[in-house]
Scaffold this active site. Structure first.
Site, PDB file in Angstrom:
ATOM      1  N   TYR A  27       0.839  -1.203   0.000  1.00 42.75           N
ATOM      2  CA  TYR A  27       0.000   0.000   0.000  1.00 42.75           C
ATOM      3  C   TYR A  27       0.874   1.252   0.000  1.00 42.75           C
ATOM      4  CZ  TYR A  27      -3.042   3.737   1.497  1.00 42.75           C
ATOM      5  OH  TYR A  27      -3.697   4.944   1.567  1.00 42.75           O
ATOM      6  N   THR A 158      -6.899  18.565  -1.326  1.00 46.04           N
ATOM      7  CA  THR A 158      -6.380  17.718  -2.401  1.00 46.04           C
ATOM      8  C   THR A 158      -7.374  17.721  -3.552  1.00 46.04           C
ATOM      9  OG1 THR A 158      -5.091  16.311  -0.926  1.00 46.04           O
ATOM     10  CG2 THR A 158      -5.732  15.372  -3.038  1.00 46.04           C
ATOM     11  N   SER A 276       1.852  18.248  -7.722  1.00 44.70           N
ATOM     12  CA  SER A 276       1.873  16.872  -7.235  1.00 44.70           C
ATOM     13  C   SER A 276       1.029  15.983  -8.123  1.00 44.70           C
ATOM     14  CB  SER A 276       1.328  16.818  -5.801  1.00 44.70           C
ATOM     15  OG  SER A 276       1.220  15.493  -5.336  1.00 44.70           O
ATOM     16  N   HIS A 278       0.325  12.988  -6.720  1.00 44.59           N
ATOM     17  CA  HIS A 278      -0.077  12.074  -5.649  1.00 44.59           C
ATOM     18  C   HIS A 278       0.862  10.870  -5.583  1.00 44.59           C
ATOM     19  CE1 HIS A 278      -3.655  12.101  -2.963  1.00 44.59           C
ATOM     20  NE2 HIS A 278      -3.295  10.844  -2.725  1.00 44.59           N
TER      21      HIS A 278
END
Length: 381
Positions: A27, A158, A276, A278
């Site tokens: 993960y 986000t 970003s 992510h």
């Protein structure tokens, strides 16, 4: 292998892999689809060379920066990441304490496992609250009010996660919250019994930022389902502008990649943006943040604080980003692996090594302060 044997990102990753059950390690370690963007994030720094100057009198080096009104003792911060108490039973407590020791900012996720209030009581270092935009507008307002009352300095929305990425490693192991593992995933837990002992002998796992609002106990509310079912893909600039006004403080958008979006963020009153993708965990095939940095800084760097994250493994990566024009740089996996490997001691060691790399790199570059870094110090291949 012990913590004292860890001298860089790859060492921490190897130690974490030895100590975590496979599904949890994957993960952290995994990304979406073919994971090409994840690999590209670090590779992008390799296409940029540093050009040092010498004989500049660098006995004393100041690596402090100010970003979104927050004074940081060093130019990188611990980006908000989810589910930290799955990786080590201290979770955000360990990360916050390590960040406070080194005088830098840390982030707390909506999917964090320790409450905003507790972390704010314990540590005075600047704190970011990262949250997602839910279909329930009342929930969004309640979470912002909650953060305001807790004393959070910076709100970070986000914007690249309106739906979950296709993280195939998690699909293969059955990783979800609550855990619903495949047979192979369960076998991997059996090979790491100490993780299970620590998990069962410490406080119950929970998501305190969401506990009052979201029931994750019924069935398997996986992280993927959370993104798919609860987050609002219809979120638009008007929604965000309303939130910026409601917060009435430092407000940052994380997940910006284009110049057009950076300009729009500045226009609606954001004080910061984080370039970003992510960590390669959303849109595979997207551009690396470092490769986008120059054009975004040139477009809006005089109006808004531009930061970036993704693929950062070395102090020289941070120096390159700062030289292009980033105000600060976020790290995620860089501190998650040492957290998983050794808790607070691991995070402290990782932050200390990065701090030392930056100071050493500054001296070798002939710069005594962050403000002396510029694109004159760089050449792109």
């Amino acid at each position: 292998m012990r913590l004292s044997d860890c001298h860089n990102f790859h060492d921490f990753r190897a130690l974490a892999q030895r100590r975590l059950p496979g599904p949890i390690f994957n993960y952290i370690d995994g990304a979406t689809d073919d994971e090409s963007t994840h690999r590209r994030n670090t590779a992008s720094f390799d296409r940029c060379d540093l050009v040092p100057n010498v004989l500049r009198g660098v006995a004393d080096v100041d690596i402090s920066v100010t970003v979104m009104g927050q004074r940081l003792a060093m130019p990188f911060y611990c980006s908000p990441t989810a589910l930290q108490r799955l990786f080590h039973h201290d979770g955000e407590r360990a990360v916050a304490a390590a960040a406070a020791k080194y005088g830098t900012m840390f982030g707390v996720s909506s999917l964090g496992t320790v409450s905003l209030e507790e972390l704010r009581r314990e540590h005075s270092t600047p704190q970011v609250y990262q949250f997602y935009f839910h279909k329930d507008r009342g929930l969004n307002r309640a979470m912002m009010q909650h953060a305001k009352e807790a004393g959070v300095e910076v709100m970070m929305l986000t914007v690249d996660s309106i739906t979950g990425g296709n993280r195939e490693r998690d699909l293969r192991t059955g990783f979800s919250i609550p855990l619903r593992l495949t047979l192979g995933g369960m076998m991997q837990f059996a090979h790491r019994p100490m993780w299970g002992i620590n998990y069962l002998t410490h406080e119950r796992f929970k998501l305190p930022q969401l506990d009052e609002h979201v029931d994750m106990s019924g069935g398997a509310m996986s992280i993927g389902r959370y993104f798919t079912e609860m987050l609002d893909p219809s979120m638009n600039w008007s929604d965000v502008a309303e939130m910026v006004q409601l917060w009435n403080g430092h407000f940052c958008l994380k997940g910006i990649m284009s110049v057009a979006d950076a300009k729009r963020a500045a226009e609606i009153g954001c004080t910061g943006i984080v370039l970003s993708n992510h960590g390669g965990r959303q849109l595979d095939g997207s551009r690396a943040a470092f490769d986008q940095l120059a054009e975004v800084v040139d477009a809006v760097g005089d109006r808004i604080d531009v930061m970036m994250d993704g693929g950062v493994q070395r102090g020289t990566h941070i120096l390159k980003a700062l030289s292009v024009g980033a105000k600060a740089v976020g790290v995620g996996r860089y501190y998650l692996y040492p957290l998983a490997a050794a808790g607070q001691a691991g995070v402290e060691r990782a932050l200390g090594l990065m701090q030392a790399e930056i100071v050493r790199g500054m001296k070798l570059m002939g710069c005594s302060s962050i403000g002396q870094l510029s694109r004159d110090n760089l050449r792109f291949r």
